[in-house]
Enzyme design. Structure first.
Site, PDB file in Angstrom:
ATOM      1  N   LYS A 112       0.833  -1.214   0.000  1.00 29.13           N
ATOM      2  CA  LYS A 112       0.000   0.000   0.000  1.00 29.13           C
ATOM      3  C   LYS A 112       0.860   1.253   0.000  1.00 29.13           C
ATOM      4  CE  LYS A 112      -4.184  -1.671   2.155  1.00 29.13           C
ATOM      5  NZ  LYS A 112      -5.027  -1.599   3.340  1.00 29.13           N
ATOM      6  N   LYS A 197      -5.755 -10.172  -5.245  1.00 32.03           N
ATOM      7  CA  LYS A 197      -6.901 -10.444  -4.364  1.00 32.03           C
ATOM      8  C   LYS A 197      -8.093  -9.563  -4.742  1.00 32.03           C
ATOM      9  CE  LYS A 197      -7.454  -8.446  -0.430  1.00 32.03           C
ATOM     10  NZ  LYS A 197      -7.404  -7.896   0.941  1.00 32.03           N
ATOM     11  N   LYS A 200     -11.864  -4.779  -1.502  1.00 33.32           N
ATOM     12  CA  LYS A 200     -12.945  -3.798  -1.635  1.00 33.32           C
ATOM     13  C   LYS A 200     -12.444  -2.386  -1.876  1.00 33.32           C
ATOM     14  CE  LYS A 200     -14.059  -4.300   3.103  1.00 33.32           C
ATOM     15  NZ  LYS A 200     -12.774  -4.044   3.786  1.00 33.32           N
TER      16      LYS A 200
END
Ligand code: AQP
Length: 340
Positions: A112, A197, A200
């Site tokens: 991230k 993956k 969301k």
């Protein structure tokens, strides 16, 4: 009784990955066989660029979807993390036990942070330290089991390491938790990019099935799923990740075995049709219940209020014990009753 704790971040609309990897098991297994505590971990949603109104909206939606998925407030505790101060109280203590090297090794931080830097954004300090907050979430409740998808394994390992280290240094305070994972669909992959993956907070909408997608949208997304260059349907996650992902989803929705299911198909088209039908059927009751709950927001508020009250009472003694063990002077009232 086994104490179970798990959480979910309000960083986006919940996905099929959240449901098959975590929520379904929470509802079908964990709340029935354990003393279970489930949390909308809203503080974790502040670790990346966020819109305050959206986080508030998603926190409510996430709680509503947890109830729609079958969490029963008569059987388990459901609450919002920021309503219970014990999480942040404990997190600072655990920061005094964890090391910066441990934080920098976390895969999710590395990925991230790299993404944020690529976009020219700055990386919040909380993105580095949130695994400690997650350890606090878990350890505050004397948790034995943490039912999570595959991507959270490293964070639960960290919580274990911190618990063991704290106990060795300051005396036995925390239960050492362990992660539990579903037998299939522990990592549902993005339908457009089976190497990534289904998350969301990702931008790639067509590869993500959201729990509130209309059935025809689900069908379109599954029909357009990227498959592999071969034509036969075999379960080979390393060599044929696209097809393996579809077989895992089908197996999870039908309680089947992904390798065995592959034998029943001679074309990708037939497989995709069955996957779409199975997903639509699995999500149907959840969507219906969600609609009912949205018509009664007072009910959801009441569940969260009562959940926070119960959660505070569960966490407080462990967090107070950690404060004493690490060497902090108890507040006067505690000395008077002989707690120190
Ligand atoms: N694709 C997935 N397959 C299986 N399990 C999954 N989970 C999430 N995605 C999948 C599990 O759902 C629980 C809650 O997830 P989360 O809120 O911690 O993370 P997320 O949905 O993956 O949300 P983000 O914001 O996109 O998170 P990052 O970017 O941090 O991954 C967990 O038990 C998780 O394992």
């Amino acid at each position: 009784m086994t104490r179970v704790f798990s959480g979910i971040k309000p960083t986006g609309h919940l996905t099929l990955g959240n449901y098959l990897g975590a929520m379904r098991r929470w509802a079908e297994v964990d709340q029935r066989h354990g003393d279970a505590v489930f949390c909308v971990v809203d503080l974790h949603a502040l670790t990346v660029d966020h819109d305050p109104a959206r986080v508030r909206r998603l926190s409510r939606q996430t709680a509503t979807l947890l109830l729609a998925a079958g969490l029963d407030p008569e059987l388990c505790t459901v609450f919002v993390q920021s309503h219970v101060d014990e999480h942040t109280r404990l997190s600072y203590l655990l920061e005094c036990v964890a090391t910066d090297g441990e934080m920098r090794r976390m895969i999710q931080y590395r990925e991230k942070a790299a993404r944020e830097r690529e976009r020219g954004g700055s990386v919040r300090l909380s993105l580095l330290t949130y695994p400690v907050l997650m350890a606090a979430d878990i350890l505050a409740y004397g948790t034995h089991e943490v039912p999570v998808g595959d991507d959270q394994t490293q964070h639960v390992e960290l919580a274990r390491d911190i618990a063991v280290r704290f106990n060795q240094r300051y005396g036995h305070t925390f239960v050492v938790p362990r992660a539990t994972r579903p037998a299939v669909a522990a990592r549902v992959m993005n339908l457009q990019d089976p190497g990534a993956k289904m998350g969301k907070s990702d931008d790639s909408g067509p590869g993500i099935v959201y729990l509130l997608d209309e059935p025809d949208v689900v069908r379109k997304k599954v029909a357009r799923a990227v498959t592999d260059s071969g034509a036969d349907v075999v379960y080979d996650p390393a060599g044929r990740p696209g097809v393996a992902n579809l077989l895992e989803i089908l197996a999870a929705c039908t309680d089947g075995d992904p390798a065995g299911l592959g034998d029943g198909y001679t074309s990708y088209g037939a497989l995709k049709k069955d996957v779409a039908d199975a997903v639509v059927e699995v999500l149907r009751p959840l969507r219906e219940r969600h609609r009912e709950l949205c018509a009664d927001p007072g009910y959801v508020d009441g569940v969260l209020r009562e959940g926070a009250r119960r959660a505070r009472a569960l966490a407080r003694p462990t967090v107070d014990a950690a404060y004493r063990a690490i060497g902090l002077l108890p507040a006067e009232a505690e000395v008077v009753v002989g707690a120190g």
